[in-house]
Design an enzyme around this catalytic site. Sequence first.
Site, PDB file in Angstrom:
ATOM      1  N   GLY A  39       0.864  -1.184   0.000  1.00 59.21           N
ATOM      2  CA  GLY A  39       0.000   0.000   0.000  1.00 59.21           C
ATOM      3  C   GLY A  39       0.896   1.229   0.000  1.00 59.21           C
ATOM      4  N   GLU A 140      -4.587   6.576  -3.280  1.00 54.95           N
ATOM      5  CA  GLU A 140      -5.253   5.273  -3.174  1.00 54.95           C
ATOM      6  C   GLU A 140      -6.387   5.294  -2.159  1.00 54.95           C
ATOM      7  OE1 GLU A 140      -2.128   1.865  -4.670  1.00 54.95           O
ATOM      8  OE2 GLU A 140      -2.172   2.319  -2.532  1.00 54.95           O
ATOM      9  N   ASP A 250       7.672   4.742  -3.372  1.00 53.56           N
ATOM     10  CA  ASP A 250       7.196   5.074  -2.019  1.00 53.56           C
ATOM     11  C   ASP A 250       8.381   5.317  -1.086  1.00 53.56           C
ATOM     12  OD1 ASP A 250       4.647   4.542  -3.050  1.00 53.56           O
ATOM     13  OD2 ASP A 250       4.791   2.435  -2.500  1.00 53.56           O
TER      14      ASP A 250
HETATM   15  O1  RIB Z   1       3.651   1.553  -4.819  1.00 54.90           O
HETATM   16  C1  RIB Z   1       3.599   0.171  -4.615  1.00 54.90           C
HETATM   17  C2  RIB Z   1       2.313  -0.205  -3.964  1.00 54.90           C
HETATM   18  O2  RIB Z   1       1.255   0.056  -4.844  1.00 54.90           O
HETATM   19  C3  RIB Z   1       2.173  -1.661  -3.599  1.00 54.90           C
HETATM   20  O3  RIB Z   1       2.661  -1.959  -2.317  1.00 54.90           O
HETATM   21  C4  RIB Z   1       0.678  -1.912  -3.764  1.00 54.90           C
HETATM   22  O4  RIB Z   1       0.032  -2.221  -2.576  1.00 54.90           O
HETATM   23  C5  RIB Z   1       0.125  -0.648  -4.397  1.00 54.90           C
HETATM   24  O5  RIB Z   1      -0.486   0.154  -3.478  1.00 54.90           O
END
Ligand code: RIB
Length: 293
Positions: A39, A140, A250
């Site tokens: 995530g 998200e 991330d």
């Molecule tokens: O950016 C990578 C992430 O995108 C993954 O961990 C997946 O869960 C999606 O959210």
Amino acid sequence: MYDVLVIGSANADLTVRVARRPGPGETVHGTDLTESPGGKGANQAAAAARLGARTALLARVGDDAYAELLLDAQRTAGTDVRHVLVEQGARTGTAMIVVGPDGDNTIVVSPGANARLTPADVTAAREVIAASAVVSLQLEVPPETVRAAAGAAGEAGARVVLNPSPVPDALDAPLLAAADPLVVNEHEARQLSGVPDGDPPTWARALRERGARSVVVTLGGEGALVLDAEGPVRVPGIAVEAVDTTGAGDAFTAALCVRLAAGVPLAEAARFAVRVGAAAVTRPGAQPELTLP
Ligand code: RIB
């Protein structure tokens, strides 16, 4: 007091590696399935905490076994999980991930409880927002929640870092204006700048003209391009062997937040973020331990 508050998603990543991607209508064999924490929001929080920042996560998970997997991972990383809300009767978000032979990935996300993170949750968290130097956002969770978070962070005087991923057709003006920086990969930069044929400096300029206070375009192994009021700075990449690129963006964004919270200039923060992003691709999974090159 927190250095970084991440407001966003938490997913269980269901990953299979393949030697070759299937075309439409085709079936291929993959490796055994792995279930791991992911995530975009949770990945950022785990990376920021691992980098030593005082970090909190505002997110929503379901009341299933995946929620425990995600919470354990955050606790191990050192994140304050008091603001991770559990939605009774909901499934934790999941991401179906296929990793190719070069470590590149394709991802389909099923939002689950992430879709139930509301503006009211943001309002209820206003004290933690006010106690945070940097608030990091992605897309998200519902757009109205992201807008509420950007607004609350702005009112509290926190710096907003926005990674508009998954990329929408367009970003609304208040959200763009809150971003300092807007962190985009090439695909997102092309889409949001309205300059499909440009290059990173062109996209960054266009995004600033559209309202972003500053822009960082991530360029994978080629590093990053930074643009703020000081002008453009090209940060070179670091050569590493990519095992899995999932979550590397991330980790990059988290590192940027950590250094911005410490008060360093954006270009210098991006230099550190490039090293952290490079470290992230050398290990499988979206929340790896980070050994910097
Ligand atoms: O950016 C990578 C992430 O995108 C993954 O961990 C997946 O869960 C999606 O959210």
